[in-house]
Design a protein around this motif. Sequence first.
Motif, mmCIF file in Angstrom:
data_model
loop_
_atom_site.group_PDB
_atom_site.id
_atom_site.type_symbol
_atom_site.label_atom_id
_atom_site.label_comp_id
_atom_site.label_asym_id
_atom_site.label_seq_id
_atom_site.Cartn_x
_atom_site.Cartn_y
_atom_site.Cartn_z
ATOM 1 N N THR A 96 59.780 -79.158 -47.052
ATOM 2 C CA THR A 96 61.014 -79.318 -46.197
ATOM 3 C C THR A 96 61.896 -80.157 -46.740
ATOM 4 O O THR A 96 61.415 -81.164 -47.349
ATOM 5 C CB THR A 96 61.032 -79.467 -44.527
ATOM 6 N N ASP A 97 63.424 -80.287 -46.542
ATOM 7 C CA ASP A 97 64.044 -81.214 -46.708
ATOM 8 C C ASP A 97 63.705 -82.608 -46.323
ATOM 9 O O ASP A 97 63.711 -83.844 -46.977
ATOM 10 C CB ASP A 97 65.751 -81.187 -46.349
ATOM 11 N N TRP A 98 63.145 -82.875 -45.116
ATOM 12 C CA TRP A 98 62.649 -84.291 -44.453
ATOM 13 C C TRP A 98 61.428 -84.425 -45.191
ATOM 14 O O TRP A 98 61.230 -85.786 -45.271
ATOM 15 C CB TRP A 98 62.293 -83.830 -43.099
ATOM 16 N N GLN A 99 60.555 -83.372 -45.663
ATOM 17 C CA GLN A 99 59.256 -84.188 -46.234
ATOM 18 C C GLN A 99 59.728 -84.510 -47.599
ATOM 19 O O GLN A 99 59.134 -85.587 -47.863
ATOM 20 C CB GLN A 99 58.374 -82.733 -46.449
ATOM 21 N N LEU A 100 60.428 -83.950 -48.314
ATOM 22 C CA LEU A 100 60.667 -84.245 -49.693
ATOM 23 C C LEU A 100 61.593 -85.780 -49.580
ATOM 24 O O LEU A 100 61.488 -86.472 -50.466
ATOM 25 C CB LEU A 100 61.402 -83.262 -50.461
ATOM 26 N N HIS A 101 62.484 -85.619 -48.695
ATOM 27 C CA HIS A 101 63.430 -86.818 -48.249
ATOM 28 C C HIS A 101 62.375 -88.069 -48.157
ATOM 29 O O HIS A 101 62.593 -89.285 -48.935
ATOM 30 C CB HIS A 101 64.215 -86.756 -47.258
ATOM 31 N N ALA A 102 61.398 -88.014 -47.303
ATOM 32 C CA ALA A 102 60.351 -89.084 -47.210
ATOM 33 C C ALA A 102 59.818 -89.557 -48.475
ATOM 34 O O ALA A 102 59.319 -90.714 -48.456
ATOM 35 C CB ALA A 102 59.498 -88.675 -45.960
ATOM 36 N N ILE A 103 59.643 -88.698 -49.420
ATOM 37 C CA ILE A 103 58.899 -89.169 -50.533
ATOM 38 C C ILE A 103 59.572 -89.582 -51.568
ATOM 39 O O ILE A 103 59.312 -90.605 -52.293
ATOM 40 C CB ILE A 103 58.225 -87.682 -51.142
ATOM 41 N N VAL A 104 61.059 -89.184 -51.618
ATOM 42 C CA VAL A 104 61.609 -89.559 -52.870
ATOM 43 C C VAL A 104 63.072 -90.479 -52.621
ATOM 44 O O VAL A 104 63.638 -90.986 -53.446
ATOM 45 C CB VAL A 104 62.367 -88.504 -53.715
ATOM 46 N N SER A 124 50.911 -87.311 -47.163
ATOM 47 C CA SER A 124 51.159 -87.175 -45.755
ATOM 48 C C SER A 124 51.823 -85.803 -45.547
ATOM 49 O O SER A 124 51.797 -85.213 -44.440
ATOM 50 C CB SER A 124 52.164 -88.302 -45.243
ATOM 51 N N ALA A 125 52.528 -85.272 -46.604
ATOM 52 C CA ALA A 125 53.162 -84.092 -46.504
ATOM 53 C C ALA A 125 52.156 -82.723 -46.339
ATOM 54 O O ALA A 125 52.426 -81.579 -45.770
ATOM 55 C CB ALA A 125 54.112 -83.977 -47.802
ATOM 56 N N ILE A 126 51.017 -83.123 -46.852
ATOM 57 C CA ILE A 126 49.944 -81.956 -46.718
ATOM 58 C C ILE A 126 49.487 -81.823 -45.521
ATOM 59 O O ILE A 126 49.412 -80.788 -45.022
ATOM 60 C CB ILE A 126 48.709 -82.477 -47.388
ATOM 61 N N GLY A 127 49.308 -82.964 -44.377
ATOM 62 C CA GLY A 127 49.022 -82.616 -43.309
ATOM 63 C C GLY A 127 49.956 -82.492 -42.189
ATOM 64 O O GLY A 127 49.787 -81.753 -41.165
ATOM 65 N N ILE A 128 51.378 -82.418 -42.627
ATOM 66 C CA ILE A 128 52.607 -81.963 -41.600
ATOM 67 C C ILE A 128 52.643 -80.691 -41.539
ATOM 68 O O ILE A 128 53.293 -80.231 -40.562
ATOM 69 C CB ILE A 128 53.975 -82.805 -42.278
ATOM 70 N N GLU A 129 52.424 -79.688 -42.518
ATOM 71 C CA GLU A 129 52.808 -78.492 -42.543
ATOM 72 C C GLU A 129 52.776 -77.528 -41.266
ATOM 73 O O GLU A 129 53.552 -76.741 -40.964
ATOM 74 C CB GLU A 129 52.219 -77.710 -43.513
#
Length: 154
Positions: A96-104, A124-129
């Motif tokens: 999601t935009d929020w997940q990628l935003h948190a990474i980069v 952390s994005a792996i477990g959020i889905e």
Amino acid sequence: MKHQTLEELHQVAEVDALFPAMTRRQRLEHWAMLLERNPERCLAAFPGTEYMTLDVRDKAYSLGSALSIAFADPTLCAEGLKNDTYGEAKRFFELTDWQLHAIVCHCHVGGTMKAEWAAVRVRSAIGIEGKLFSKLREAIAHWPVLRIFAHAGE
């Protein structure tokens, strides 16, 4: 030589894959592993992804970023990663935009980040889905309420 994804090749030829395609989880774990190979490496962050329009954000890239590490990997490219833009990473890694935003995004780390930090965020994005809060936050982010208030004063 033109790079094509497996889906694009299926349109013009019958393709038998020797190995099954990687799952979302496997792609994210592989990306995290790439970042962890050199944990002290300084990576460029993306400036203000949350403030970009969707079309600008999808085309955005940052030289030497965590996305560049993913795109430099032959395995991920063979799986279908086409470039190191924000939009392509979002599509390929199914974020999601929020997940990628948190990474980069730079708002979490400043102009640069260590690869180890990015790897933790990818993991952390792996477990959020499937989590409810993540789904709720994503839904709220796309509500048209903000646009209604913006136009009410006009």
